[in-house]
Design an enzyme around this catalytic site. Structure first.
Site, short mmCIF file in Angstrom:
data_model
loop_
_atom_site.label_atom_id
_atom_site.label_comp_id
_atom_site.label_asym_id
_atom_site.label_seq_id
_atom_site.Cartn_x
_atom_site.Cartn_y
_atom_site.Cartn_z
N LYS A 209 78.41 34.12 161.67
CA LYS A 209 78.80 33.89 163.07
C LYS A 209 78.41 35.10 163.91
CE LYS A 209 82.82 32.70 165.85
NZ LYS A 209 84.20 32.27 165.86
N GLU A 215 78.27 42.69 154.36
CA GLU A 215 77.87 42.08 153.09
C GLU A 215 76.69 41.13 153.30
OE1 GLU A 215 80.88 42.23 154.39
OE2 GLU A 215 82.45 42.41 152.87
N GLY A 270 85.38 30.91 162.10
CA GLY A 270 84.60 31.03 160.86
C GLY A 270 85.11 30.11 159.76
N ARG A 271 86.41 30.11 159.53
CA ARG A 271 86.94 29.32 158.40
C ARG A 271 87.05 27.84 158.70
NH1 ARG A 271 90.18 33.09 160.38
NH2 ARG A 271 92.11 32.56 161.44
N GLU A 356 94.15 33.42 155.80
CA GLU A 356 93.57 34.16 156.93
C GLU A 356 94.15 33.62 158.24
OE1 GLU A 356 89.42 35.98 156.63
OE2 GLU A 356 89.09 34.53 158.22
N HIS A 387 96.18 25.10 130.55
CA HIS A 387 96.09 26.00 129.40
C HIS A 387 96.08 27.46 129.82
CE1 HIS A 387 95.47 22.58 126.74
NE2 HIS A 387 94.85 22.06 127.78
N LYS A 515 87.30 46.92 156.90
CA LYS A 515 85.88 46.99 157.30
C LYS A 515 85.60 48.34 157.94
CE LYS A 515 85.14 42.16 158.66
NZ LYS A 515 84.85 41.29 159.79
O1 F6P Z 1 86.71 37.98 156.69
C1 F6P Z 1 86.66 38.02 158.07
C2 F6P Z 1 85.65 37.10 158.65
O2 F6P Z 1 85.54 37.38 159.99
C3 F6P Z 1 85.97 35.63 158.43
O3 F6P Z 1 86.86 35.12 159.32
C4 F6P Z 1 84.62 35.02 158.51
O4 F6P Z 1 84.62 33.74 158.01
C5 F6P Z 1 83.82 36.00 157.69
O5 F6P Z 1 84.37 37.27 158.03
C6 F6P Z 1 82.35 36.01 157.91
O6 F6P Z 1 81.99 36.35 159.22
P1 F6P Z 1 80.55 36.08 159.79
O7 F6P Z 1 80.31 34.62 159.74
O8 F6P Z 1 80.57 36.61 161.19
O9 F6P Z 1 79.56 36.82 158.93
#
Ligand code: F6P
Length: 550
Positions: A209, A215, A270-271, A356, A387, A515
């Site tokens: 987003k 990452e 995002g979620r 979240e 199990h 972060k």
């Molecule tokens: O973990 C925090 C967060 O902002 C989530 O809400 C989101 O889904 C994820 O990081 C990834 O963010 P982006 O889509 O901006 O890379």
């Protein structure tokens, strides 16, 4: 603006608390004895799914109390605000309109006075055409080969949703396509995937987003370098990298052509974004038509949630039952157990969606909340969980309400496995509820011919108190549509819980601190200087890391 009211100060809350006190005097088995028709009364059907609430602490009186509380808290008003584009994500000043992405009605959906439907339709068309091009071979890689491998690079909402759906809908997989999802910045994740794909036949989807997530960007740049080591020319990137983002500037900076960008908007959290362009990996994996089916299932759940009276409203009941266990029965966790290997990523997906969203400790007016908000969501597919951790569910000391999810029909070649799987699904919810009494255990031990002393020794260990509540979801078939229904039911459950708890469900400030600190520590790891800027534990660990890596 969303309503602001501490639920625990309302009369309706106290009535519900009182009701639970008396309801808990009975066991679940008592409730079935008092009313053998509980299943008929407390199970609900939506699309091709039955949701059975009857193995919960729940009676008509409970539902009446739920409804009273919902009315007191003006829940109807909040639901309308969700669907009509009010800026209910107040701390980020955004509307929350993932429901608009699957809205099949002809009604305008306004954000700042502008109808957002044409934008949604434009991106959907772009996704559809792109998917078709890739599948038909009109879109070819730099050596003119067809795309065989899709690698979605994203994390959190840009990974968990599409990955979960793609896994769940494996039987619908487009022939000739294999999909991978890379999320972890641990180099093993990307490098392992790269071992399985060929550069000339791979499409990388960079899903973010913000397009700034550390990452994702690290993985994206490494994938780009790997690709260029083989393709040798940046001009070939255009056929192998596409971006999904709200941040055009960063996408262009990365070197992805604007034509290869699929946008979404700040009103998609995002979620909750798998329904947007973030679902491109889904469409490429199972075909655009099936992606649309998924959206249509969510729309069924949306209409149900928006227009069904609370008494029969499935996500409302899911939310209130779960809240009641937390607030009136001391539960601190909920377990989600899909009896379907295809749904093996459902629980991780729900962990982000629930925790979240509702893992907050500040009320909407900025004051601390003095009651529990989100519990821990955990789980594994059945039968594997049986199990592993089921011992604790059956005989542990905590009350852990459970969601059991099963699919009736399977499409693999081992059809005789399905009744075995389902027999476990039915058996576990029954066993959790009924337990095994001392008398039954004694009779069994006596039948085995054990001596009285031995019986007395073993007896307490073999008794199951039972009385553990669960909700069963029985889905006829794991089609895209039915999966869409299921996911959207959970989304709305989460929304209701946030409303009742008087917290904001659509921000996630809690992930920022880690972060920020990681960004501060990274240059310290790369520098040769000793690190003294933190507490002694963090300094000590960093110094040890530096020594060990030599
Ligand atoms: O973990 C925090 C967060 O902002 C989530 O809400 C989101 O889904 C994820 O990081 C990834 O963010 P982006 O889509 O901006 O890379």
């Amino acid at each position: 603006m969303l309503p602001r009211q501490n639920p625990t100060t309302t009369v309706a809350w106290h009535l519900l608390a009182k009701h639970y006190l008396s309801l808990r005097q009975h066991t679940l088995v008592d409730l079935f004895q008092q009313d053998p028709n509980r299943f008929d009364k407390l199970s609900y059907r939506i699309e091709k799914m039955v949701v059975d609430f009857s193995k919960n602490y729940l009676t008509q009186e409970t539902i009446d109390c739920f409804v009273k509380l919902a009315r007191t808290l003006n829940l109807n008003q909040s639901i309308e605000a969700l669907f009509n584009g009010t800026r209910i994500n107040e701390t980020e000043d955004r509307a929350v309109l993932h429901t608009a992405l699957r809205d099949l009605s002809n009604t305008k959906i306004l954000v700042d006075g502008n109808d957002i439907r044409p934008d949604i339709a434009r991106v959907k068309k772009q996704m559809k055409q792109f998917t078709h091009k890739v599948h038909s071979g009109t879109w070819l890689g730099y050596t003119k080969k067809k795309i065989k491998y899709i690698v979605n690079i994203g994390i959190g909402g840009s990974d968990l949703g599409p990955q979960m759906v793609t896994e769940a809908l494996k039987p619908f997989m487009q022939k000739g396509i294999t999909s991978y999802f890379v999320s972890n910045v641990d180099g093993y994740h990307l490098s392992q995937v790269l071992e399985h794909v060929k550069p000339a036949e791979t499409l990388f989807i960079i899903a973010s987003k913000t397009f700034t997530t550390q990452e994702t960007m690290t993985n994206a740049y490494s994938a780009r370098s790997w690709f260029l080591q083989h393709a040798h020319n940046e001009k070939h990137i255009v056929k192998h990298f596409v971006a999904i983002s709200t941040n055009k500037q960063e996408v262009v900076k990365f070197g992805i052509a604007p034509d290869n960008m699929f946008v979404f908007w700040d009103w998609v959290g995002g979620r909750f974004s798998l329904w947007s362009a973030i679902g491109l990996s889904i469409a490429l994996s199972i075909g655009y038509k099936n992606f649309e089916e998924l959206l249509s299932g969510a729309y069924v759940a949306d209409k149900h949630f928006r227009f069904t009276p609370f008494e029969h409203n499935i996500p409302f009941l899911m939310a209130m039952i779960s809240l009641s266990y937390t607030h009136f029965c001391g539960a601190t966790a909920e377990v989600v157990i899909p009896y379907s290997q295809l749904l093996h990523r459902l629980t991780p997906y729900l962990q982000q969606a629930c925790m979240e969203s509702n893992g907050k400790s500040v009320a909407r007016d900025g004051t601390p909340v003095h009651y529990p908000t989100s519990g821990v969501i955990w789980g594994e597919p059945g039968t594997n969980g049986q199990h592993a951790f089921f011992q604790m569910l059956h005989q542990g000391t905590s009350l852990i309400p459970a969601d059991f999810i099963a699919v009736v029909k399977s499409h693999n070649s081992l059809q005789h496995h399905q009744p075995i799987l389902l027999s476990n699904f039915f058996a576990q919810t029954e066993a959790l509820m009924t337990g095994k009494s001392e008398a039954v255990v004694r009779a069994e031990l006596e039948k085995q011919g054990l001596a009285e002393l031995m019986i007395q020794k073993l007896l307490p260990h073999k008794v199951f108190k039972g009385n553990h509540p669960s909700t069963s979801f029985l889905i006829e078939d794991l089609t895209p549509k039915n999966l869409g229904v299921l996911i959207a039911l959970y989304e709305h459950k989460i929304f209701v819980q946030g409303c009742v708890l008087n917290i904001f469900s659509f921000d996630q400030w809690g992930v920022e601190l880690g972060k920020q600190l990681a960004n501060k520590i990274l240059p310290e790891l790369l520098s040769a200087k000793p690190v003294r800027t933190h507490d002694s534990s963090t300094n000590g660990l960093i110094q040890t890391y530096k020594k060990m890596r030599k």
